[in-house]
Design an enzyme around this catalytic site. Structure first.
Site, mmCIF file in Angstrom:
data_model
loop_
_atom_site.group_PDB
_atom_site.id
_atom_site.type_symbol
_atom_site.label_atom_id
_atom_site.label_comp_id
_atom_site.label_asym_id
_atom_site.label_seq_id
_atom_site.Cartn_x
_atom_site.Cartn_y
_atom_site.Cartn_z
ATOM 1 N N ASN A 14 0.882 -1.172 0.000
ATOM 2 C CA ASN A 14 0.000 0.000 0.000
ATOM 3 C C ASN A 14 0.914 1.216 0.000
ATOM 4 O OD1 ASN A 14 -1.774 2.066 0.377
ATOM 5 N ND2 ASN A 14 -2.495 1.412 2.410
ATOM 6 N N TRP A 15 0.975 1.843 -1.162
ATOM 7 C CA TRP A 15 1.911 2.969 -1.304
ATOM 8 C C TRP A 15 1.368 4.266 -0.702
ATOM 9 C CZ3 TRP A 15 4.036 2.385 -7.027
ATOM 10 C CH2 TRP A 15 4.978 1.346 -7.044
ATOM 11 N N LYS A 16 0.091 4.262 -0.296
ATOM 12 C CA LYS A 16 -0.520 5.471 0.288
ATOM 13 C C LYS A 16 -0.244 6.668 -0.633
ATOM 14 C CE LYS A 16 -0.169 3.207 4.692
ATOM 15 N NZ LYS A 16 -0.012 3.258 6.133
ATOM 16 N N HIS A 107 -9.537 1.884 4.801
ATOM 17 C CA HIS A 107 -8.258 1.987 5.517
ATOM 18 C C HIS A 107 -8.428 2.932 6.709
ATOM 19 C CE1 HIS A 107 -4.096 2.761 6.456
ATOM 20 N NE2 HIS A 107 -3.806 1.667 5.784
ATOM 21 N N GLU A 109 -6.647 5.168 7.825
ATOM 22 C CA GLU A 109 -6.320 6.576 7.545
ATOM 23 C C GLU A 109 -7.501 7.282 6.887
ATOM 24 O OE1 GLU A 109 -2.736 5.601 5.460
ATOM 25 O OE2 GLU A 109 -1.814 5.004 7.361
ATOM 26 N N GLU A 180 -5.866 -4.675 10.254
ATOM 27 C CA GLU A 180 -4.805 -3.703 10.470
ATOM 28 C C GLU A 180 -5.025 -3.006 11.809
ATOM 29 O OE1 GLU A 180 -2.815 -2.625 6.530
ATOM 30 O OE2 GLU A 180 -4.327 -1.120 6.890
ATOM 31 N N GLY A 186 2.480 2.046 10.721
ATOM 32 C CA GLY A 186 3.496 3.094 10.597
ATOM 33 C C GLY A 186 4.202 3.416 11.898
ATOM 34 N N SER A 226 3.187 -2.467 10.136
ATOM 35 C CA SER A 226 4.644 -2.593 10.325
ATOM 36 C C SER A 226 5.175 -3.979 9.939
ATOM 37 C CB SER A 226 5.036 -2.234 11.769
ATOM 38 O OG SER A 226 4.667 -0.889 12.046
ATOM 39 N N GLY A 247 2.773 -1.292 4.136
ATOM 40 C CA GLY A 247 2.928 0.129 3.833
ATOM 41 C C GLY A 247 4.388 0.474 3.594
ATOM 42 N N GLY A 248 5.061 0.969 4.631
ATOM 43 C CA GLY A 248 6.442 1.463 4.517
ATOM 44 C C GLY A 248 7.381 0.510 3.791
#
Ligand code: 13P
Length: 261
Positions: A14-16, A107, A109, A180, A186, A226, A247-248
């Protein structure tokens, strides 16, 4: 179930809100080189379905980048209406037209910064299923909810309210649930394999009640929060963890490939 791992694992980045088209070209040059040096994509495809959730500005460049691999491109949101006066939104037919395979919805966010409700997530799920795209539905508890011992209650409400918008028909189409925990996103804090496995078992049990036993056994429940090359193997080794939403560690081709190999 006789096989402990009946479901093919689903690993998605997930590149956000990251990357420009130039970054994407560099990413896939490295990604494709590393994959081909390690024996080609087909051996990865035997074990994993692989996807990237990317900003809409990158759909085309990503599709070029993953050409000739089985990697799929996902959107990070959608609207439930097919068209209309909804400035700034993208509909399922538009996503289909752009060649994407599905969309990440709900999500945390988007729930936090865009006020997305379970009901809205359910309508998006329904629209994606009807349109033939794969919904990847995110759920998860906050840190304070976990500390108050409310994890299961929160997951149960999220599933129930979301599913109230989804027809029985749509449940016949493939979907993926991403567990999640918000406190792990993150933050570098990862749910332990035991914590994650317990949540996944609970989600599967709830789904058996809310949908059907067959549906709950077939659905892939993936973990996000994470996940990285150091902890992925152990998490992915749990019987009810059917993949990861990353993500990251999906932003760097080297890290993401290490998770796949
Ligand atoms: P991180 O892997 O950066 O914690 O993000 C997880 C996530 O939000 C995936 O959707």
């Amino acid at each position: 179930m006789t096989d402990a791992y009946p479901r093919k694992k689903f690993i998605a980045g997930n590149w956000k809100m990251h990357k420009t088209r130039g970054d994407v070209e560099t990413f896939f040059q490295t990604f494709n080189r590393l994959i081909s040096e390690s024996g080609g994509f087909s051996q990865i495809a035997e074990r994993y379905d692989v996807a990237f959730g990317v900003p809409a500005t990158l759909f085309e460049t990503c599709e070029q980048g993953v050409k000739s691999t089985g990697v799929r491109i996902l959107a990070q949101n959608c609207h439930w209406e097919a068209q209309g006066a909804f400035t700034g939104e993208l509909s399922v037919p538009m996503l289909k037209d752009a060649g994407v395979h599905g969309a990440i919805i709900g999500h945390s966010e988007r729930r936090q910064y865009n006020g997305e409700t379970n009901e809205a997530v359910g309508k998006k799920w329904q629209a994606l299923s009807r349109g033939g795209l794969l919904p990847v539905i995110c759920i998860g508890e906050s840190r304070s909810e976990r500390e108050a011992g409310k994890t299961e209650e929160v997951l149960s409400v999220q599933l129930r309210e979301t599913l109230s918008q989804v027809s029985k028909d749509s449940l016949g189409h493939d979907f993926v649930i991403a567990y999640e925990p918000v406190w792990a996103i993150g933050t570098g804090l990862t749910a332990t394999p035991d914590q994650a496995e317990a949540a996944h078992v609970f989600i599967r049990r709830e789904l058996a009640e809310l949908t059907s036993k067959a549906c709950s056994e077939a659905v892939r429940i993936i973990y996000g929060g994470s996940m990285n090359p150091s902890n992925a193997r152990e998490l992915l080794g749990c019987p009810n963890i059917d993949g990861g939403l990353i993500g990251g560690a999906s932003l760097k081709a080297e890290d993401f490939v290490r998770i796949l190999l």
